[in-house]
Design a protein around this motif. Structure first.
Motif, PDB file in Angstrom:
ATOM      1  N   ILE A  36     -15.869 -33.339  39.731  1.00  0.00           N
ATOM      2  CA  ILE A  36     -15.832 -32.147  38.885  1.00  0.00           C
ATOM      3  C   ILE A  36     -14.392 -31.878  38.468  1.00  0.00           C
ATOM      4  O   ILE A  36     -13.454 -32.189  39.209  1.00  0.00           O
ATOM      5  CB  ILE A  36     -16.429 -30.896  39.584  1.00  0.00           C
ATOM      6  N   ASP A  37     -14.242 -31.323  37.274  1.00  0.00           N
ATOM      7  CA  ASP A  37     -12.893 -31.031  36.800  1.00  0.00           C
ATOM      8  C   ASP A  37     -12.244 -30.020  37.737  1.00  0.00           C
ATOM      9  O   ASP A  37     -12.913 -29.136  38.278  1.00  0.00           O
ATOM     10  CB  ASP A  37     -12.941 -30.477  35.368  1.00  0.00           C
ATOM     11  N   LEU A  38     -10.926 -30.147  37.898  1.00  0.00           N
ATOM     12  CA  LEU A  38     -10.236 -29.264  38.830  1.00  0.00           C
ATOM     13  C   LEU A  38     -10.284 -27.824  38.347  1.00  0.00           C
ATOM     14  O   LEU A  38     -10.043 -27.555  37.174  1.00  0.00           O
ATOM     15  CB  LEU A  38      -8.769 -29.683  38.965  1.00  0.00           C
ATOM     16  N   PRO A  39     -10.607 -26.892  39.256  1.00  0.00           N
ATOM     17  CA  PRO A  39     -10.576 -25.489  38.862  1.00  0.00           C
ATOM     18  C   PRO A  39      -9.151 -25.057  38.522  1.00  0.00           C
ATOM     19  O   PRO A  39      -8.194 -25.588  39.096  1.00  0.00           O
ATOM     20  CB  PRO A  39     -11.080 -24.753  40.095  1.00  0.00           C
ATOM     21  N   GLU A  40      -9.041 -24.107  37.601  1.00  0.00           N
ATOM     22  CA  GLU A  40      -7.719 -23.635  37.167  1.00  0.00           C
ATOM     23  C   GLU A  40      -7.013 -22.840  38.269  1.00  0.00           C
ATOM     24  O   GLU A  40      -5.822 -22.980  38.494  1.00  0.00           O
ATOM     25  CB  GLU A  40      -7.867 -22.721  35.946  1.00  0.00           C
ATOM     26  N   ASN A  41      -7.824 -22.000  38.959  1.00  0.00           N
ATOM     27  CA  ASN A  41      -7.173 -21.018  39.840  1.00  0.00           C
ATOM     28  C   ASN A  41      -7.019 -21.505  41.280  1.00  0.00           C
ATOM     29  O   ASN A  41      -7.729 -21.070  42.176  1.00  0.00           O
ATOM     30  CB  ASN A  41      -7.920 -19.672  39.800  1.00  0.00           C
ATOM     31  N   ASN A  42      -6.093 -22.403  41.490  1.00  0.00           N
ATOM     32  CA  ASN A  42      -5.766 -22.814  42.847  1.00  0.00           C
ATOM     33  C   ASN A  42      -5.030 -21.652  43.531  1.00  0.00           C
ATOM     34  O   ASN A  42      -4.280 -20.944  42.878  1.00  0.00           O
ATOM     35  CB  ASN A  42      -4.868 -24.055  42.793  1.00  0.00           C
TER      36      ASN A  42
ATOM     37  N   GLN B 128     -24.331 -22.133  49.978  1.00  0.00           N
ATOM     38  CA  GLN B 128     -22.973 -21.995  49.423  1.00  0.00           C
ATOM     39  C   GLN B 128     -21.923 -22.338  50.482  1.00  0.00           C
ATOM     40  O   GLN B 128     -20.931 -23.000  50.204  1.00  0.00           O
ATOM     41  CB  GLN B 128     -22.734 -20.559  48.953  1.00  0.00           C
TER      42      GLN B 128
ATOM     43  N   SER C 187     -19.110 -26.140  51.003  1.00  0.00           N
ATOM     44  CA  SER C 187     -17.658 -26.289  51.193  1.00  0.00           C
ATOM     45  C   SER C 187     -17.319 -27.606  51.885  1.00  0.00           C
ATOM     46  O   SER C 187     -16.223 -28.151  51.726  1.00  0.00           O
ATOM     47  CB  SER C 187     -17.101 -25.112  52.010  1.00  0.00           C
TER      48      SER C 187
ATOM     49  N   TYR D 233     -15.814 -30.740  50.196  1.00  0.00           N
ATOM     50  CA  TYR D 233     -14.399 -30.849  49.822  1.00  0.00           C
ATOM     51  C   TYR D 233     -13.507 -31.179  51.026  1.00  0.00           C
ATOM     52  O   TYR D 233     -12.290 -31.191  50.905  1.00  0.00           O
ATOM     53  CB  TYR D 233     -13.936 -29.539  49.164  1.00  0.00           C
TER      54      TYR D 233
END
Ligand SMILES: Cc1cc2nc3c(=O)[nH]c(=O)nc-3n(C[C@H](O)[C@H](O)[C@H](O)COP(=O)(O)O)c2cc1C
Length: 291
Positions: free
Chosen positions: A69-75, A106, A110, A113
């Motif tokens: 999945i594309d990396l989320p913006e809000n690290n 949910q 986790s 990852y």
């Protein structure tokens, strides 16, 4: 098996650089190619696919659409991360409020990852979102704790535990579990001090012979605990339950853990009854800087 689309590959060689197992190389035609003899050491970590700007490399069994999945913006930044960790406490007091299967899913997500050693999929996760079932195991876990007192006070049994389980487990039993059991801290007459009335428990187990299953299970349990926290739930890592599973047929059967599997760790989850006002900053580690 790794395949490379030579039409789209930009030959940046990032995939070669990031591969922890060196299963890729440049051939005579200056193309990135897979080294089949090294397939056996490929971890299937997906790093090559994660770094490729043109999606030209593919590990067998993975697809860009389903597994990457594309990396989320809000690290998170450091302060947010530390604040999040500081907000976590082991929660042993729960509201009488069920946790939905959706929320547990949910939390479990986790684990996808988490870092892993060797074969990540060899760890099994058993979810018991059923308080009645948990309660049915408690008298047997209490019996297991009673037995610990007998075993430690019997020199022959003590010697056998040390020999079979090793010094680390023996010390944990003798120095930690034995005094707790001796003081009857876990007796059900005082209430549930084992699973703390939690509505759900997540148990990590694997075939006894599975590579790195202990380390992987502990990392997964940590992720689960933190994920629960991020969703406003509370969690505690529980070592007593897996110990009882491994030693007590009834507990194993109640939680449906296969006989060939060893339970490593468990996490209780639920909605916290109390909100903590402050955190505890501990200095538990011995830190050594080597010049
Ligand atoms: C490997 C492991 C096993 C644990 N087993 C238990 C347990 O059986 N029962 C329990 O109440 N807490 C258990 N804990 C939770 C610890 O007691 C807890 O993390 C510790 O007291 C520190 O508190 P904190 O998590 O709030 O910082 C365990 C933690 C770890 C890492």
């Amino acid at each position: 098996m790794i395949t490379i689309n030579q039409e789209t590959c930009k030959k940046c060689k990032f995939c070669i650089d990031v591969c922890p197992c060196n299963v890729l190389r440049i051939n005579e035609k200056e193309e990135v190619c897979f080294i089949p003899e090294r397939e056996v050491i490929c971890l299937k970590c997906g790093q090559c696919m994660a770094v490729c700007s043109t999606k030209s490399i593919k590990v067998n069994g993975f697809s860009y659409d389903n597994d990457l999945i594309d990396l989320p913006e809000n690290n998170v930044d450091y302060q947010n991360f530390i604040d999040f960790l500081a907000n976590r406490r082991s929660i042993r007091n729960f509201k009488n409020k069920p946790v939905s299967d959706e929320t547990i899913n949910q939390i479990i997500a986790s684990i996808s990852y988490a870092p892993f050693g060797a074969e990540p999929e060899k760890v099994n996760v058993t979810i018991v979102n059923n308080r009645k079932k948990i309660e049915s195991a408690l008298p047997h876990i209490e019996g297991f704790l009673d037995n610990i007192v007998k075993w430690i006070e019997n020199p022959v049994a003590s010697f056998m535990i040390k020999r079979k389980k090793g010094q680390e487990t023996f010390n944990t039993i003798k120095n930690h579990l034995y005094p707790i059991a001796k003081l009857e801290n876990y007796k059900l007459k005082f209430g549930d001090r084992i699973t703390r009335n939690a509505p759900a428990i997540i148990i990590f187990h694997a075939n006894k012979k599975a590579e790195e299953h202990t380390n992987n299970s502990l990392i997964y349990a940590t992720y689960v605990m933190l994920a629960a926290n991020s969703l406003g739930l509370g969690a505690t890592i529980i070592g007593i339950v897996p110990a009882a599973i491994n030693k007590t047929k009834e507990v194993r059967e109640i939680f449906q853990i296969p006989v060939e599997n060893e339970a490593v760790i468990s996490v209780i989850i639920g909605y916290p009854k109390y909100k903590y006002k402050r955190t505890i900053k501990r200095n538990v580690q011995k830190i050594n800087w080597i010049d």
